[in-house]
Design a protein around this motif. Structure first.
Motif, mmCIF file in Angstrom:
data_model
loop_
_atom_site.group_PDB
_atom_site.id
_atom_site.type_symbol
_atom_site.label_atom_id
_atom_site.label_comp_id
_atom_site.label_asym_id
_atom_site.label_seq_id
_atom_site.Cartn_x
_atom_site.Cartn_y
_atom_site.Cartn_z
ATOM 1 N N PRO A 147 0.828 -1.214 0.000
ATOM 2 C CA PRO A 147 0.000 0.000 0.000
ATOM 3 C C PRO A 147 0.855 1.254 0.000
ATOM 4 C CG PRO A 147 -0.008 -1.048 2.165
ATOM 5 C CD PRO A 147 0.665 -1.997 1.237
ATOM 6 N N ALA A 148 0.415 2.261 -0.742
ATOM 7 C CA ALA A 148 1.201 3.486 -0.899
ATOM 8 C C ALA A 148 1.245 4.323 0.366
ATOM 9 C CB ALA A 148 0.630 4.323 -2.048
ATOM 10 N N ASN A 149 0.216 4.201 1.201
ATOM 11 C CA ASN A 149 0.160 5.010 2.415
ATOM 12 C C ASN A 149 -0.745 4.340 3.442
ATOM 13 O OD1 ASN A 149 -2.545 5.690 1.627
ATOM 14 N ND2 ASN A 149 -1.724 7.333 0.333
ATOM 15 N N VAL A 150 -0.850 4.934 4.614
ATOM 16 C CA VAL A 150 -1.621 4.340 5.702
ATOM 17 C C VAL A 150 -3.099 4.252 5.341
ATOM 18 C CG1 VAL A 150 -2.388 4.687 8.087
ATOM 19 C CG2 VAL A 150 0.023 5.004 7.497
ATOM 20 N N PHE A 151 -3.623 5.255 4.609
ATOM 21 C CA PHE A 151 -5.037 5.199 4.229
ATOM 22 C C PHE A 151 -5.331 3.943 3.415
ATOM 23 C CE2 PHE A 151 -8.387 5.748 1.130
ATOM 24 C CZ PHE A 151 -9.466 6.029 1.951
ATOM 25 N N VAL A 152 -4.548 3.699 2.377
ATOM 26 C CA VAL A 152 -4.757 2.514 1.533
ATOM 27 C C VAL A 152 -4.582 1.245 2.360
ATOM 28 C CG1 VAL A 152 -3.950 1.233 -0.497
ATOM 29 C CG2 VAL A 152 -4.037 3.730 -0.554
ATOM 30 N N ALA A 153 -3.568 1.217 3.215
ATOM 31 C CA ALA A 153 -3.280 0.039 4.035
ATOM 32 C C ALA A 153 -4.454 -0.335 4.925
ATOM 33 C CB ALA A 153 -2.040 0.290 4.889
ATOM 34 N N THR A 154 -5.107 0.665 5.494
ATOM 35 C CA THR A 154 -6.194 0.387 6.439
ATOM 36 C C THR A 154 -7.552 0.287 5.764
ATOM 37 O OG1 THR A 154 -6.306 2.764 6.916
ATOM 38 C CG2 THR A 154 -5.002 1.407 8.401
ATOM 39 N N PHE A 155 -7.690 0.887 4.570
ATOM 40 C CA PHE A 155 -8.980 0.803 3.882
ATOM 41 C C PHE A 155 -9.147 -0.535 3.178
ATOM 42 C CE2 PHE A 155 -12.018 1.514 0.443
ATOM 43 C CZ PHE A 155 -13.055 2.119 1.137
ATOM 44 N N MET A 156 -8.067 -1.053 2.587
ATOM 45 C CA MET A 156 -8.129 -2.302 1.838
ATOM 46 C C MET A 156 -7.713 -3.463 2.729
ATOM 47 S SD MET A 156 -9.221 -1.199 -1.039
ATOM 48 C CE MET A 156 -9.078 -2.650 -2.076
ATOM 49 N N GLY A 157 -8.609 -4.416 2.894
ATOM 50 C CA GLY A 157 -8.320 -5.578 3.724
ATOM 51 C C GLY A 157 -9.269 -5.660 4.902
ATOM 52 N N SER A 158 -9.698 -6.879 5.220
ATOM 53 C CA SER A 158 -10.620 -7.075 6.331
ATOM 54 C C SER A 158 -10.237 -8.366 7.073
ATOM 55 C CB SER A 158 -12.067 -7.184 5.826
ATOM 56 O OG SER A 158 -12.965 -7.347 6.889
ATOM 57 N N PRO A 159 -9.786 -8.253 8.337
ATOM 58 C CA PRO A 159 -9.549 -7.022 9.095
ATOM 59 C C PRO A 159 -8.462 -6.166 8.449
ATOM 60 C CG PRO A 159 -9.511 -8.956 10.531
ATOM 61 C CD PRO A 159 -9.474 -9.456 9.126
ATOM 62 N N ALA A 160 -8.433 -4.899 8.835
ATOM 63 C CA ALA A 160 -7.475 -3.957 8.249
ATOM 64 C C ALA A 160 -6.047 -4.297 8.666
ATOM 65 C CB ALA A 160 -7.810 -2.534 8.691
ATOM 66 N N MET A 161 -5.095 -3.769 7.907
ATOM 67 C CA MET A 161 -3.680 -3.930 8.269
ATOM 68 C C MET A 161 -3.436 -3.325 9.653
ATOM 69 S SD MET A 161 -0.254 -2.499 6.292
ATOM 70 C CE MET A 161 -0.046 -3.849 5.137
ATOM 71 N N ASN A 162 -2.657 -4.020 10.474
ATOM 72 C CA ASN A 162 -2.238 -3.483 11.764
ATOM 73 C C ASN A 162 -1.209 -2.377 11.540
ATOM 74 O OD1 ASN A 162 -3.642 -5.467 13.503
ATOM 75 N ND2 ASN A 162 -2.230 -6.927 12.562
ATOM 76 N N ILE A 163 -1.414 -1.227 12.161
ATOM 77 C CA ILE A 163 -0.472 -0.108 12.089
ATOM 78 C C ILE A 163 0.012 0.159 13.515
ATOM 79 C CG2 ILE A 163 -0.108 2.292 11.426
ATOM 80 C CD1 ILE A 163 -0.720 0.534 9.036
ATOM 81 N N VAL A 164 1.304 -0.089 13.735
ATOM 82 C CA VAL A 164 1.856 -0.073 15.091
ATOM 83 C C VAL A 164 3.018 0.921 15.174
ATOM 84 C CG1 VAL A 164 2.975 -1.474 16.869
ATOM 85 C CG2 VAL A 164 1.213 -2.497 15.408
ATOM 86 N N PRO A 165 3.023 1.859 16.134
ATOM 87 C CA PRO A 165 4.180 2.752 16.312
ATOM 88 C C PRO A 165 5.418 1.939 16.694
ATOM 89 C CG PRO A 165 2.262 3.522 17.545
ATOM 90 C CD PRO A 165 1.940 2.139 17.087
ATOM 91 N N ALA A 216 6.775 -0.404 6.129
ATOM 92 C CA ALA A 216 7.021 0.694 7.061
ATOM 93 C C ALA A 216 6.527 1.999 6.465
ATOM 94 C CB ALA A 216 8.514 0.788 7.380
ATOM 95 N N PHE A 217 5.966 2.844 7.312
ATOM 96 C CA PHE A 217 5.434 4.130 6.891
ATOM 97 C C PHE A 217 6.095 5.256 7.690
ATOM 98 C CE2 PHE A 217 2.024 1.003 6.388
ATOM 99 C CZ PHE A 217 1.655 1.190 5.066
ATOM 100 N N ASP A 218 6.174 6.416 7.058
ATOM 101 C CA ASP A 218 6.657 7.635 7.706
ATOM 102 C C ASP A 218 5.519 8.179 8.580
ATOM 103 O OD1 ASP A 218 7.376 10.232 8.409
ATOM 104 O OD2 ASP A 218 8.203 10.732 6.445
ATOM 105 N N ALA A 232 5.047 11.033 9.852
ATOM 106 C CA ALA A 232 4.699 12.424 9.538
ATOM 107 C C ALA A 232 3.814 12.521 8.301
ATOM 108 C CB ALA A 232 5.971 13.250 9.339
ATOM 109 N N THR A 233 4.179 11.824 7.233
ATOM 110 C CA THR A 233 3.439 11.916 5.970
ATOM 111 C C THR A 233 2.463 10.758 5.766
ATOM 112 O OG1 THR A 233 5.093 10.660 4.726
ATOM 113 C CG2 THR A 233 5.423 13.040 4.919
ATOM 114 N N GLU A 234 2.661 9.673 6.528
ATOM 115 C CA GLU A 234 1.907 8.422 6.397
ATOM 116 C C GLU A 234 2.123 7.737 5.055
ATOM 117 O OE1 GLU A 234 -2.198 8.834 7.600
ATOM 118 O OE2 GLU A 234 -1.614 9.020 9.701
ATOM 119 N N GLU A 235 3.184 8.133 4.330
ATOM 120 C CA GLU A 235 3.548 7.469 3.074
ATOM 121 C C GLU A 235 4.450 6.279 3.369
ATOM 122 O OE1 GLU A 235 2.509 8.476 -0.143
ATOM 123 O OE2 GLU A 235 1.175 9.742 1.048
ATOM 124 N N ARG A 236 4.343 5.242 2.516
ATOM 125 C CA ARG A 236 5.195 4.050 2.702
ATOM 126 C C ARG A 236 6.642 4.394 2.381
ATOM 127 N NH1 ARG A 236 6.592 0.123 -0.897
ATOM 128 N NH2 ARG A 236 5.025 0.871 -2.361
#
Length: 369
Positions: A225-243, A359-361, A363-367
């Motif tokens: 996924p190009a960014n966090v939005f795509v990562a969490t919108f596509m997929g069920s359950p959504a991709m885990n995003i962890v600091p 991995a995502f940034d 600040a920008t949430e870009e991959r």
């Protein structure tokens, strides 16, 4: 240059721009799905292709012919709506051939097209019925048949399955997929349902707030996924995003996260290109199916990392069991086999397939990798 070209297209209502410089080239025979949340601009873009909405800026072309300002009836497109839009006083056959009749197609040609399409959609026994005598699935087939008899250059589908119940939606997805495979038609399909997008498309354009966030194959969208939005919108359950924090150990980049007890755990990345982020915060993205029990781990992966952590919740779901744990203060979901021996409240040895991690940034949430 594609069969259908959307070039730098914008749409504004007064001073408010709702579509921002959309560029998509659709090849002949392609099945493009526009997916995104309500209000993201996907139906507006579809209506601009159809000629139902004026284009503020840019160009739309079909077979190298720019269609800005061309009347919808002159574009050789066919549209299937969410509401079916059938004439209640006409029979199924009359509904399907009405557009041909309006275009002056001779009756023998209309009848030939009707018989062929009705047989293809398995509604040839319904031709003398009225729409009010049909089920929702049958009405949807009639709406599709009305589009097919015209043999247009491009088919446009605007959330055609949203009025159907869950089982019928699955059945109709299969029928649409078969139809595209058999006819090799060019389709642009709008939905907010990411399962429909993944199963039907040859390519997906993920949209949000009037921007195309990512354009790619279902596998590209899902795996990278190009960014966090795509990562969490596509997929069920959504991709885990962890600091996490990026650390280097033994020359390998690793995500430093904390478990449920606050202990630091290191998850080794497969990507070598993260060294520049040493010591910096990142967002670790990993799909639920990449976190499992050791027996269920992907045997082909060269980077399965053990992670002992406390289980918060278990959710049996038929063929799968979804298991929730805490990582860096966030819930993270694992997808396991139905018979995985996992108990809420106990520590468990998770197996994490870090070949699937991204991995995502922050600040920008870009991959970034």
């Amino acid at each position: 240059m594609g069969f259908l070209d959307i070039r730098n297209v914008t749409k504004s209502y007064g001073q408010v721009e709702v579509l921002h410089r959309v560029d998509i080239a659709v090849e002949e025979g392609e099945f493009l799905v526009l997916v995104g949340p309500s209000g993201c601009g996907k139906s507006t873009l579809l209506n601009m292709i159809a000629g139902l909405e004026a284009i503020t800026g840019g160009e739309i072309a079909i077979k190298d012919r720019v269609i800005n300002g061309v009347h919808p009836s002159k574009r050789n497109i066919a549209m299937v709506f969410q509401s079916y839009a059938l004439y209640p006083n006409m029979t199924v056959g009359q509904n399907m051939t009405f557009g041909l009749e309006m275009h002056g197609v001779p009756k023998p040609e209309r009848d030939k097209a009707l018989v062929s399409v009705a047989k293809l959609l398995q509604i040839d026994h319904l031709l003398d019925r009225k729409p009010g005598q049909l089920s929702g699935g049958q009405r949807q087939r009639v709406a599709m048949g009305r589009a097919l008899v015209r043999n247009p250059d491009v088919f446009l589908f605007d959330e055609p399955l949203s009025n159907l119940d869950a089982k019928l939606r699955v059945d109709m997805r299969t029928e649409i997929k078969k139809l595209h495979h058999n006819l090799k038609t060019t389709i642009v399909y709008v939905t907010h349902d990411q399962i429909e997008a993944m199963t039907l498309s040859t390519r997906i354009a993920v949209m949000n707030k009037g921007h195309v966030q990512q354009l790619g194959t279902p596998k590209e969208i899902y795996d990278t996924p190009a960014n966090v939005f795509v990562a969490t919108f596509m997929g069920s359950p959504a991709m885990n995003i962890v600091p996490a924090t990026l650390v280097i150990e033994g020359g390998r980049p690793q995500a430093a996260v904390t478990d449920a007890e606050g202990q630091v755990r290191h998850l080794r990345f497969s990507q070598p290109g993260l060294a520049a982020w040493e010591g910096k915060p990142i967002l670790l993205g990993i799909r639920p199916e990449a976190i499992t029990d050791p027996e269920g781990a992907d045997r082909k992966s060269g980077n399965i990392v053990a992670l002992r952590n406390r289980v918060t919740v278990t959710e049996p779901a038929g063929a799968d069991t979804f298991v929730t744990m805490t990582l860096s203060g966030k819930d993270a979901i694992a997808r396991m086999r139905a018979d995985a021996n996992v108990v809420a409240g106990q520590a468990f040895d998770f197996a994490v397939n870090m070949e699937k991690a991204v991995a995502f940034d922050p600040a920008t949430e870009e991959r970034i990798a």
